[in-house]
Design an enzyme around this catalytic site. Sequence first.
Site, PDB file in Angstrom:
ATOM      1  CE  LYS A 284       5.436   2.591   5.794  1.00 15.76           C
ATOM      2  NZ  LYS A 284       4.246   2.403   4.918  1.00 15.76           N
TER       3      LYS A 284
ATOM      4  CB  SER B 122      -0.921   0.004   1.228  1.00 12.80           C
ATOM      5  OG  SER B 122      -0.171  -0.036   2.417  1.00 12.80           O
TER       6      SER B 122
ATOM      7  CG  HIS C   3       7.502  -3.266   8.777  1.00 10.18           C
ATOM      8  ND1 HIS C   3       7.024  -4.541   8.965  1.00 10.18           N
ATOM      9  CD2 HIS C   3       6.400  -2.476   8.952  1.00 10.18           C
ATOM     10  CE1 HIS C   3       5.738  -4.525   9.238  1.00 10.18           C
ATOM     11  NE2 HIS C   3       5.332  -3.284   9.237  1.00 10.18           N
ATOM     12  NE  ARG C   4       6.534   0.670   2.733  1.00  6.58           N
ATOM     13  CZ  ARG C   4       6.342   1.567   1.767  1.00  6.58           C
ATOM     14  NH1 ARG C   4       7.303   2.410   1.452  1.00  6.58           N
ATOM     15  NH2 ARG C   4       5.189   1.649   1.138  1.00  6.58           N
ATOM     16  CB  SER C   5       3.703  -5.128   3.212  1.00  5.48           C
ATOM     17  OG  SER C   5       3.753  -4.505   1.950  1.00  5.48           O
TER      18      SER C   5
END
Length: 430
Positions: free
Chosen positions: A340, A44, A368-370
């Site tokens: 981020k 996202s 973090h990121r996914s």
Amino acid sequence: MENPFEITGVYAREILDSRGNPTVEVEVYTPVSMGRAKVPSGASTGTHEALELRDGGSRFHGKGVRRAVENVNKIIAPEIVGMDVTWQRDIDTIMLELDGTENKSNLGANAILGVSLAVARAASEALGMPLYQYIGGTNAYVMPVPMSNVINGGVHAGNELDFQEFMIMPVGADSFREGIRWVSETYHILKGVIAEKYGKDAVNIGDEGGFAPPLKEPHEPFELLIEAIEEAGYKPGDEIAFAMDPASSEFFHPDIGKYVVNDKEYDGGELLELYKDLISKYPIVSLEDPFHEEDWENFALITKELGDKIQIVGDDIFVTNPKRIRKGINMRAANALLLKVNQIGTLSEAIDAAYTAYRAGWGIVVSHRSGETDDPFIADLAVALNTGQIKTGAPARMDRNSKYNQLIRIEEELEGIAVYPGRKFRNPFL
């Protein structure tokens, strides 16, 4: 005499992230050190993020990163080999000038960031310093409260839950180690609670390690969390509080100008009332992206109405970009920033974003990121910047646990010095 801090080599390669998609890994060499960094990727993503360069075509379904890798090896490397590895901002500036675009679309933010982070790690190794101390100096001592995403929805899961992340925060713990233990214990109890209610198939996990049971209504995850927390022996609110990231840009429909949640249409005011209702019923202390990335007015409204009670975090609306953060500060459109590094593309710019937020009295959540890797860089960054908060998924799989494990190690190194802010997560120094 050989200069131990001179960059002697830079090399990038294509590797796989936690979703099995390609990403960039960079190594930076000096005569006495090697720094390696792996670049994460979001699902996202905000439209104003720095551009992640992908190859297109059929290879890896168009997601290959050979062009970004080539940009590191053939364009960036020749410019920075021979430079002092501790000149972080100079190196970052050179890469920005080489790219020459606002959103890093020529070289790719994934190429630039990989080099930027690898440079910092190579420098810390050359100096014989922990990474968090190299970035933050001797005043890096605040451990972050984990914001652990244990129930997934939205684009991170395959269920019908429109809100994306339901998180737990061990605000009553005395240390990071104790806090992450509470999270782990609750997570495993939650697995049993979900399996009992919905069957064993319901304990499949989403991109960030959280469970993705067949839920629809926004209140349902909180009921499950309360049951799990109490069964684990903790007190909801007093010891473990809730955080939520609806990721509202994902369910905003610009064609009708409405938010659609569980097949119901909401305007901004109606969605605000839904949030108020949830906050009145459950111990929610942090709310991220309550409105879509251009809905500045409603961000300002919710901050005015709820900002003295809870943390209002901007992610897609700010994308770690100092210019957009300054607009948010002027409009009082939040009271916290989600940080981020891959949204902005260099370590120097990410630090600038953090201090822009700090000067406004905002909180900061390093995130973090996914699509993650096992690189624990953001664990060190959270301590370096004394943010007091980190968002890095459920305690599942090494792409998430690598960050938690690094924080356990850091807290050991800082024994007797480290501070765990608990309920003061938004401003550890008050």
